[in-house]
Design a protein around this motif. Structure first.
Motif, PDB file in Angstrom:
ATOM      1  N   ARG A 235       0.810  -1.228   0.000  1.00 42.06           N
ATOM      2  CA  ARG A 235       0.000   0.000   0.000  1.00 42.06           C
ATOM      3  C   ARG A 235       0.837   1.269   0.000  1.00 42.06           C
ATOM      4  NH1 ARG A 235      -4.476   0.115   4.227  1.00 42.06           N
ATOM      5  NH2 ARG A 235      -4.838   2.116   3.254  1.00 42.06           N
ATOM      6  N   PHE A 236       2.156   1.112   0.018  1.00 40.33           N
ATOM      7  CA  PHE A 236       3.040   2.266  -0.115  1.00 40.33           C
ATOM      8  C   PHE A 236       2.952   2.712  -1.585  1.00 40.33           C
ATOM      9  CE2 PHE A 236       7.386   4.227  -0.216  1.00 40.33           C
ATOM     10  CZ  PHE A 236       7.165   5.144   0.800  1.00 40.33           C
ATOM     11  N   ILE A 237       2.442   3.924  -1.788  1.00 42.06           N
ATOM     12  CA  ILE A 237       2.025   4.359  -3.129  1.00 42.06           C
ATOM     13  C   ILE A 237       3.210   4.770  -4.014  1.00 42.06           C
ATOM     14  CG2 ILE A 237       0.668   6.138  -4.343  1.00 42.06           C
ATOM     15  CD1 ILE A 237      -0.945   6.452  -1.709  1.00 42.06           C
ATOM     16  N   THR A 238       3.127   4.429  -5.294  1.00 43.59           N
ATOM     17  CA  THR A 238       4.122   4.962  -6.234  1.00 43.59           C
ATOM     18  C   THR A 238       3.451   5.902  -7.226  1.00 43.59           C
ATOM     19  OG1 THR A 238       3.861   3.147  -7.802  1.00 43.59           O
ATOM     20  CG2 THR A 238       5.592   2.897  -6.134  1.00 43.59           C
ATOM     21  N   VAL A 239       4.130   7.011  -7.482  1.00 42.33           N
ATOM     22  CA  VAL A 239       3.718   7.968  -8.515  1.00 42.33           C
ATOM     23  C   VAL A 239       4.871   8.027  -9.502  1.00 42.33           C
ATOM     24  CG1 VAL A 239       3.217  10.385  -9.017  1.00 42.33           C
ATOM     25  CG2 VAL A 239       2.314   9.351  -6.935  1.00 42.33           C
ATOM     26  N   THR A 240       4.589   7.750 -10.776  1.00 40.20           N
ATOM     27  CA  THR A 240       5.681   7.717 -11.746  1.00 40.20           C
ATOM     28  C   THR A 240       5.496   8.712 -12.881  1.00 40.20           C
ATOM     29  OG1 THR A 240       4.543   5.848 -12.753  1.00 40.20           O
ATOM     30  CG2 THR A 240       6.390   5.335 -11.360  1.00 40.20           C
ATOM     31  N   PRO A 241       6.379   9.724 -12.929  1.00 36.79           N
ATOM     32  CA  PRO A 241       6.441  10.602 -14.097  1.00 36.79           C
ATOM     33  C   PRO A 241       7.391   9.976 -15.127  1.00 36.79           C
ATOM     34  CG  PRO A 241       7.569  11.594 -12.195  1.00 36.79           C
ATOM     35  CD  PRO A 241       7.308  10.146 -11.870  1.00 36.79           C
ATOM     36  N   GLY A 242       7.679  10.706 -16.181  1.00 37.56           N
ATOM     37  CA  GLY A 242       8.582  10.180 -17.206  1.00 37.56           C
ATOM     38  C   GLY A 242       7.889   9.143 -18.066  1.00 37.56           C
ATOM     39  N   ILE A 243       6.564   9.245 -18.180  1.00 33.05           N
ATOM     40  CA  ILE A 243       5.804   8.277 -18.980  1.00 33.05           C
ATOM     41  C   ILE A 243       5.711   8.760 -20.423  1.00 33.05           C
ATOM     42  CG2 ILE A 243       3.567   7.117 -19.240  1.00 33.05           C
ATOM     43  CD1 ILE A 243       5.221   6.434 -16.680  1.00 33.05           C
ATOM     44  N   ARG A 244       6.052   7.871 -21.335  1.00 35.20           N
ATOM     45  CA  ARG A 244       5.981   8.222 -22.748  1.00 35.20           C
ATOM     46  C   ARG A 244       5.264   7.111 -23.503  1.00 35.20           C
ATOM     47  NH1 ARG A 244       6.586  12.298 -20.865  1.00 35.20           N
ATOM     48  NH2 ARG A 244       8.046  13.975 -21.287  1.00 35.20           N
ATOM     49  N   PRO A 245       4.091   7.429 -24.106  1.00 35.58           N
ATOM     50  CA  PRO A 245       3.406   6.405 -24.901  1.00 35.58           C
ATOM     51  C   PRO A 245       4.285   6.020 -26.091  1.00 35.58           C
ATOM     52  CG  PRO A 245       2.115   8.451 -24.756  1.00 35.58           C
ATOM     53  CD  PRO A 245       3.427   8.721 -24.114  1.00 35.58           C
ATOM     54  N   ALA A 246       4.059   4.833 -26.649  1.00 39.17           N
ATOM     55  CA  ALA A 246       4.849   4.368 -27.792  1.00 39.17           C
ATOM     56  C   ALA A 246       4.877   5.439 -28.876  1.00 39.17           C
ATOM     57  CB  ALA A 246       4.243   3.077 -28.330  1.00 39.17           C
TER      58      ALA A 246
END
Ligand code: C5P
Length: 235
Positions: free
Chosen positions: A173-184
């Protein structure tokens, strides 16, 4: 594949014109996604804009506080008073600073989620070495995540590549937030540790931050919809 729970997608409103940000919010609101206000829009639109947005949407206030404990706690109280849903501090600010941030947030009901920024997704191993850290980005992210969890924070901001290790080492339940997302097929911009939307889901990650791939698209609504389909998975 089933489309994702829209609440998992946080759209970064990196604009200097509050009007432009409001236009994006209006066009994406039907999807039920959340929004992220960072330094650029905060400096342009200030507290009143954040308050206005937080009245109707889940707002992640991404100001990455990093200062002495007393100052950060005071800033967290000011932020929480705006009705935001999530905020963040730099984990490298240390134990006492993170504890002070968590304690200040807990004075509010509902309390905003307090996240720790680990290693920015624009940095790689060489960048870390230059700042005096001889560890790899992966180990440094894990070390800072453990410290953040120990200080009672709700989760971390990390890259998609570190989610699995964090979830394994800490509690699910320790939450992750991830930036740096790039769609194909989209460019990297200034991000280094990038990942596909589907990777976050397959790694067991929670929230995704996507900025320019959506806000600079010809049709932000359609692009956000495609990213939700690519993500798949629920909260
Ligand atoms: O446009 P793009 O998708 O790269 O936007 C990513 C957003 O996430 C930006 O607002 C950036 O400030 C933020 N961010 C990040 N890396 C972190 C924390 C926040 O890119 N570690």
């Amino acid at each position: 594949m089933m489309s994702s729970d829209p609440r998992r997608l946080l759209v970064a409103l990196d604009h200097s014109e509050p009007g432009q940000a409001l236009k994006i919010v209006e066009s994406l609101a039907p999807l039920g996604v959340g929004f992220k206000v960072g330094l650029q829009l905060f400096m342009a639109g200030g507290r009143s804009l954040v308050k206005e947005l937080a009245a109707n949407h889940k707002i992640f206030l991404d100001l990455k506080f990093h200062d002495i404990p007393n100052t950060v706690a005071a800033a967290v109280r000011e932020a929480a008073g705006l009705g935001i849903w999530m905020l963040n501090v730099h984990a490298s600010g240390g134990r006492e600073m993170m504890r002070a941030a968590a304690a200040a947030a807990s004075e509010f009901s509902p309390a905003p989620l307090v996240m720790a920024v680990t290693v920015l997704t624009s940095l790689d191993n060489k960048d870390l070495t230059e700042t005096g850290c001889s560890d790899t980005t992966g180990s440094q992210v894990l070390r800072l995540s453990r410290l953040a969890a120990n200080c009672g924070l709700d989760g971390v901001v990390c890259s998609a590549h570190e989610i699995r290790d964090i979830k394994n080492a800490l509690f699910p339940r320790f939450i992750t937030v991830t930036p740096g997302i790039r769609p194909a097929g989209s460019g990297q911009d200034d991000q280094v540790r990038t990942a596909l939307p589907s990777t976050v889901t397959s790694q067991g990650g929670d929230y995704l931050v996507v900025g320019r791939p959506i806000t600079a698209a010809a049709d932000p609504l359609q692009t956000a919809g495609c990213i939700l389909s690519e993500m798949g998975g629920d909260l």
